[in-house]
Design a protein around this motif. Structure first.
Motif, PDB file in Angstrom:
ATOM      1  N   TYR A 111       0.795  -1.217   0.000  1.00 28.57           N
ATOM      2  CA  TYR A 111       0.000   0.000   0.000  1.00 28.57           C
ATOM      3  C   TYR A 111       0.833   1.277   0.000  1.00 28.57           C
ATOM      4  CZ  TYR A 111      -3.561  -3.451   0.976  1.00 28.57           C
ATOM      5  OH  TYR A 111      -4.376  -4.538   0.895  1.00 28.57           O
ATOM      6  N   GLY A 112       1.982   1.265   0.625  1.00 28.52           N
ATOM      7  CA  GLY A 112       2.829   2.459   0.626  1.00 28.52           C
ATOM      8  C   GLY A 112       3.254   2.859  -0.775  1.00 28.52           C
ATOM      9  N   GLU A 113       3.747   1.880  -1.537  1.00 28.63           N
ATOM     10  CA  GLU A 113       4.157   2.170  -2.917  1.00 28.63           C
ATOM     11  C   GLU A 113       2.951   2.447  -3.805  1.00 28.63           C
ATOM     12  OE1 GLU A 113       7.091  -0.413  -4.635  1.00 28.63           O
ATOM     13  OE2 GLU A 113       8.099  -0.644  -2.703  1.00 28.63           O
ATOM     14  N   ALA A 114       1.817   1.820  -3.499  1.00 29.38           N
ATOM     15  CA  ALA A 114       0.592   2.100  -4.270  1.00 29.38           C
ATOM     16  C   ALA A 114       0.208   3.570  -4.116  1.00 29.38           C
ATOM     17  CB  ALA A 114      -0.542   1.192  -3.806  1.00 29.38           C
ATOM     18  N   ILE A 115       0.337   4.085  -2.908  1.00 31.38           N
ATOM     19  CA  ILE A 115       0.022   5.498  -2.668  1.00 31.38           C
ATOM     20  C   ILE A 115       0.970   6.395  -3.459  1.00 31.38           C
ATOM     21  CG2 ILE A 115       0.047   7.333  -0.916  1.00 31.38           C
ATOM     22  CD1 ILE A 115      -0.896   5.167   1.104  1.00 31.38           C
ATOM     23  N   VAL A 116       2.260   6.081  -3.423  1.00 35.62           N
ATOM     24  CA  VAL A 116       3.250   6.903  -4.136  1.00 35.62           C
ATOM     25  C   VAL A 116       2.943   6.938  -5.630  1.00 35.62           C
ATOM     26  CG1 VAL A 116       5.697   7.065  -4.773  1.00 35.62           C
ATOM     27  CG2 VAL A 116       5.053   6.551  -2.410  1.00 35.62           C
ATOM     28  N   ASP A 117       2.671   5.772  -6.220  1.00 32.39           N
ATOM     29  CA  ASP A 117       2.379   5.729  -7.657  1.00 32.39           C
ATOM     30  C   ASP A 117       1.044   6.404  -7.982  1.00 32.39           C
ATOM     31  OD1 ASP A 117       4.771   4.424  -8.172  1.00 32.39           O
ATOM     32  OD2 ASP A 117       3.872   2.430  -8.084  1.00 32.39           O
ATOM     33  N   ALA A 118       0.052   6.213  -7.124  1.00 25.71           N
ATOM     34  CA  ALA A 118      -1.242   6.864  -7.348  1.00 25.71           C
ATOM     35  C   ALA A 118      -1.098   8.384  -7.293  1.00 25.71           C
ATOM     36  CB  ALA A 118      -2.261   6.384  -6.316  1.00 25.71           C
ATOM     37  N   LEU A 119      -0.281   8.876  -6.380  1.00 22.54           N
ATOM     38  CA  LEU A 119      -0.072  10.328  -6.288  1.00 22.54           C
ATOM     39  C   LEU A 119       0.624  10.868  -7.537  1.00 22.54           C
ATOM     40  CD1 LEU A 119       0.853  10.760  -2.515  1.00 22.54           C
ATOM     41  CD2 LEU A 119      -1.305  11.328  -3.658  1.00 22.54           C
ATOM     42  N   GLN A 120       1.495  10.059  -8.142  1.00 22.82           N
ATOM     43  CA  GLN A 120       2.115  10.471  -9.413  1.00 22.82           C
ATOM     44  C   GLN A 120       1.054  10.597 -10.500  1.00 22.82           C
ATOM     45  OE1 GLN A 120       5.212  11.393 -10.389  1.00 22.82           O
ATOM     46  NE2 GLN A 120       5.892  11.306  -8.258  1.00 22.82           N
ATOM     47  N   ALA A 121       0.119   9.655 -10.524  1.00 26.80           N
ATOM     48  CA  ALA A 121      -0.971   9.726 -11.513  1.00 26.80           C
ATOM     49  C   ALA A 121      -1.858  10.938 -11.239  1.00 26.80           C
ATOM     50  CB  ALA A 121      -1.790   8.439 -11.476  1.00 26.80           C
ATOM     51  N   ILE A 122      -2.156  11.186  -9.974  1.00 28.14           N
ATOM     52  CA  ILE A 122      -3.009  12.325  -9.592  1.00 28.14           C
ATOM     53  C   ILE A 122      -2.331  13.644  -9.946  1.00 28.14           C
ATOM     54  CG2 ILE A 122      -4.005  13.539  -7.610  1.00 28.14           C
ATOM     55  CD1 ILE A 122      -4.463  10.706  -6.377  1.00 28.14           C
ATOM     56  N   GLU A 123      -1.013  13.681  -9.856  1.00 28.46           N
ATOM     57  CA  GLU A 123      -0.278  14.889 -10.236  1.00 28.46           C
ATOM     58  C   GLU A 123      -0.497  15.193 -11.717  1.00 28.46           C
ATOM     59  OE1 GLU A 123       4.364  15.766 -10.663  1.00 28.46           O
ATOM     60  OE2 GLU A 123       3.761  15.338  -8.596  1.00 28.46           O
ATOM     61  N   ASP A 139      -3.222  13.966 -13.480  1.00 30.35           N
ATOM     62  CA  ASP A 139      -4.658  14.140 -13.694  1.00 30.35           C
ATOM     63  C   ASP A 139      -5.356  14.111 -12.340  1.00 30.35           C
ATOM     64  OD1 ASP A 139      -7.301  14.199 -14.436  1.00 30.35           O
ATOM     65  OD2 ASP A 139      -7.299  12.249 -15.437  1.00 30.35           O
ATOM     66  N   PRO A 140      -5.591  15.277 -11.737  1.00 29.98           N
ATOM     67  CA  PRO A 140      -6.195  15.337 -10.402  1.00 29.98           C
ATOM     68  C   PRO A 140      -7.592  14.722 -10.319  1.00 29.98           C
ATOM     69  CG  PRO A 140      -5.296  17.468 -11.017  1.00 29.98           C
ATOM     70  CD  PRO A 140      -5.226  16.594 -12.231  1.00 29.98           C
ATOM     71  N   ASP A 141      -8.273  14.568 -11.447  1.00 26.69           N
ATOM     72  CA  ASP A 141      -9.638  14.033 -11.453  1.00 26.69           C
ATOM     73  C   ASP A 141      -9.698  12.531 -11.726  1.00 26.69           C
ATOM     74  OD1 ASP A 141     -10.684  16.574 -10.950  1.00 26.69           O
ATOM     75  OD2 ASP A 141     -10.688  17.063 -13.087  1.00 26.69           O
ATOM     76  N   ASP A 142      -8.560  11.859 -11.795  1.00 21.51           N
ATOM     77  CA  ASP A 142      -8.567  10.423 -12.081  1.00 21.51           C
ATOM     78  C   ASP A 142      -9.169   9.665 -10.899  1.00 21.51           C
ATOM     79  OD1 ASP A 142      -7.206   7.584 -11.974  1.00 21.51           O
ATOM     80  OD2 ASP A 142      -7.172   8.260 -14.056  1.00 21.51           O
ATOM     81  N   THR A 143     -10.307   9.052 -11.134  1.00 17.47           N
ATOM     82  CA  THR A 143     -11.045   8.359 -10.075  1.00 17.47           C
ATOM     83  C   THR A 143     -10.297   7.141  -9.559  1.00 17.47           C
ATOM     84  OG1 THR A 143     -13.095   9.074 -11.123  1.00 17.47           O
ATOM     85  CG2 THR A 143     -13.274   7.323  -9.502  1.00 17.47           C
ATOM     86  N   ILE A 144      -9.704   6.382 -10.448  1.00 22.26           N
ATOM     87  CA  ILE A 144      -9.002   5.161 -10.036  1.00 22.26           C
ATOM     88  C   ILE A 144      -7.809   5.513  -9.154  1.00 22.26           C
ATOM     89  CG2 ILE A 144      -7.674   3.167 -10.848  1.00 22.26           C
ATOM     90  CD1 ILE A 144      -9.487   3.165 -13.337  1.00 22.26           C
ATOM     91  N   ALA A 145      -7.004   6.480  -9.575  1.00 20.51           N
ATOM     92  CA  ALA A 145      -5.824   6.868  -8.797  1.00 20.51           C
ATOM     93  C   ALA A 145      -6.234   7.416  -7.435  1.00 20.51           C
ATOM     94  CB  ALA A 145      -5.006   7.902  -9.568  1.00 20.51           C
ATOM     95  N   ASN A 146      -7.266   8.253  -7.419  1.00 24.76           N
ATOM     96  CA  ASN A 146      -7.741   8.781  -6.136  1.00 24.76           C
ATOM     97  C   ASN A 146      -8.270   7.666  -5.243  1.00 24.76           C
ATOM     98  OD1 ASN A 146      -7.492  11.767  -5.930  1.00 24.76           O
ATOM     99  ND2 ASN A 146      -8.515  11.671  -7.901  1.00 24.76           N
ATOM    100  N   SER A 147      -8.959   6.701  -5.816  1.00 27.47           N
ATOM    101  CA  SER A 147      -9.484   5.577  -5.039  1.00 27.47           C
ATOM    102  C   SER A 147      -8.356   4.725  -4.471  1.00 27.47           C
ATOM    103  CB  SER A 147     -10.381   4.696  -5.910  1.00 27.47           C
ATOM    104  OG  SER A 147     -11.496   5.420  -6.339  1.00 27.47           O
ATOM    105  N   ILE A 148      -7.352   4.445  -5.294  1.00 29.94           N
ATOM    106  CA  ILE A 148      -6.217   3.641  -4.825  1.00 29.94           C
ATOM    107  C   ILE A 148      -5.502   4.367  -3.694  1.00 29.94           C
ATOM    108  CG2 ILE A 148      -3.936   2.757  -5.458  1.00 29.94           C
ATOM    109  CD1 ILE A 148      -5.130   2.120  -8.243  1.00 29.94           C
ATOM    110  N   ALA A 149      -5.287   5.671  -3.853  1.00 30.23           N
ATOM    111  CA  ALA A 149      -4.615   6.439  -2.795  1.00 30.23           C
ATOM    112  C   ALA A 149      -5.432   6.428  -1.512  1.00 30.23           C
ATOM    113  CB  ALA A 149      -4.369   7.876  -3.260  1.00 30.23           C
TER     114      ALA A 149
END
Length: 192
Positions: A85-97, A99-109
């Motif tokens: 989960y720690g690395e999942a958060i880091v990668d999801a935050l890169q995606a959110i950076e 595209d801030p509206d990406d639902t999947i990345a926000n959900s994973i984070a």
């Protein structure tokens, strides 16, 4: 004698030269490749059971296509599925950076963060160390979660202890409790 002294130096040189070579592209995106080709190569690696290779391909695609969120979302999903989960958060935050509206990345984070927090809170509770500011903050977070999810409770009723059963006598006592104007030894009896 000189050979034994040279052995560590030769090992270091061999290791450094291995790190410097690009290899056959097993973990990097070939020049001129598209994002679709990179994702297809990563999917093939996953299908072959080579998740490390797939992750390396996606990471390389993220470097080749720095504005594209796709490899970061895929890496976040891979780490989440692996319960990292720690690395999942880091990668999801890169995606959110990207595209801030990406639902999947926000959900994973969000879910990864909750799982990390749940594990830590469970450990604190198990050790009976949840008190003071930490307890207050946990209660406030629980309220926020209930509001966000639109739920009255976060823990299903099957997981909680049932309320004590009311006997016929306690129900009658409540129904016949004195009114607020009457004299009684228990001024809160009508509230029970």
């Amino acid at each position: 004698m000189k050979f034994t002294r040279l052995m560590p130096a030769m090992a270091c040189i061999a290791l450094l030269s291995a790190c410097a070579t690009t290899g056959d592209g097993s973990g990097s995106v070939p020049k001129g490749a598209t994002m679709a080709a990179s994702i297809a190569a990563a999917d093939a690696a996953v299908a072959a059971g080579q998740s490390d290779k797939a992750y390396a391909l996606l990471k390389s695609a993220g470097q080749v296509f720095p504005a594209d969120k796709t490899p970061w979302v895929r890496m976040a999903q891979m780490r989440f599925d692996a319960k990292n989960y720690g690395e999942a958060i880091v990668d999801a935050l890169q995606a959110i950076e990207r595209d801030p509206d990406d639902t999947i990345a926000n959900s994973i984070a969000a879910v990864s963060g909750l799982r990390v927090s749940s594990k830590a809170l469970a450990e604190l509770t198990r050790k009976n160390k949840l008190n003071g500011n930490v307890k207050t903050e946990a209660e406030e977070l629980a309220k926020l979660l209930r509001t966000s999810l639109g739920e009255d409770v976060l823990i299903p009723s099957s997981a909680r202890k049932p309320p004590p059963a009311r006997t016929k006598q306690s129900a009658t006592t409540t129904a016949t409790a004195p009114k607020s104007g009457s004299s009684s030894s228990d001024p809160f009896g009508a509230l029970k």
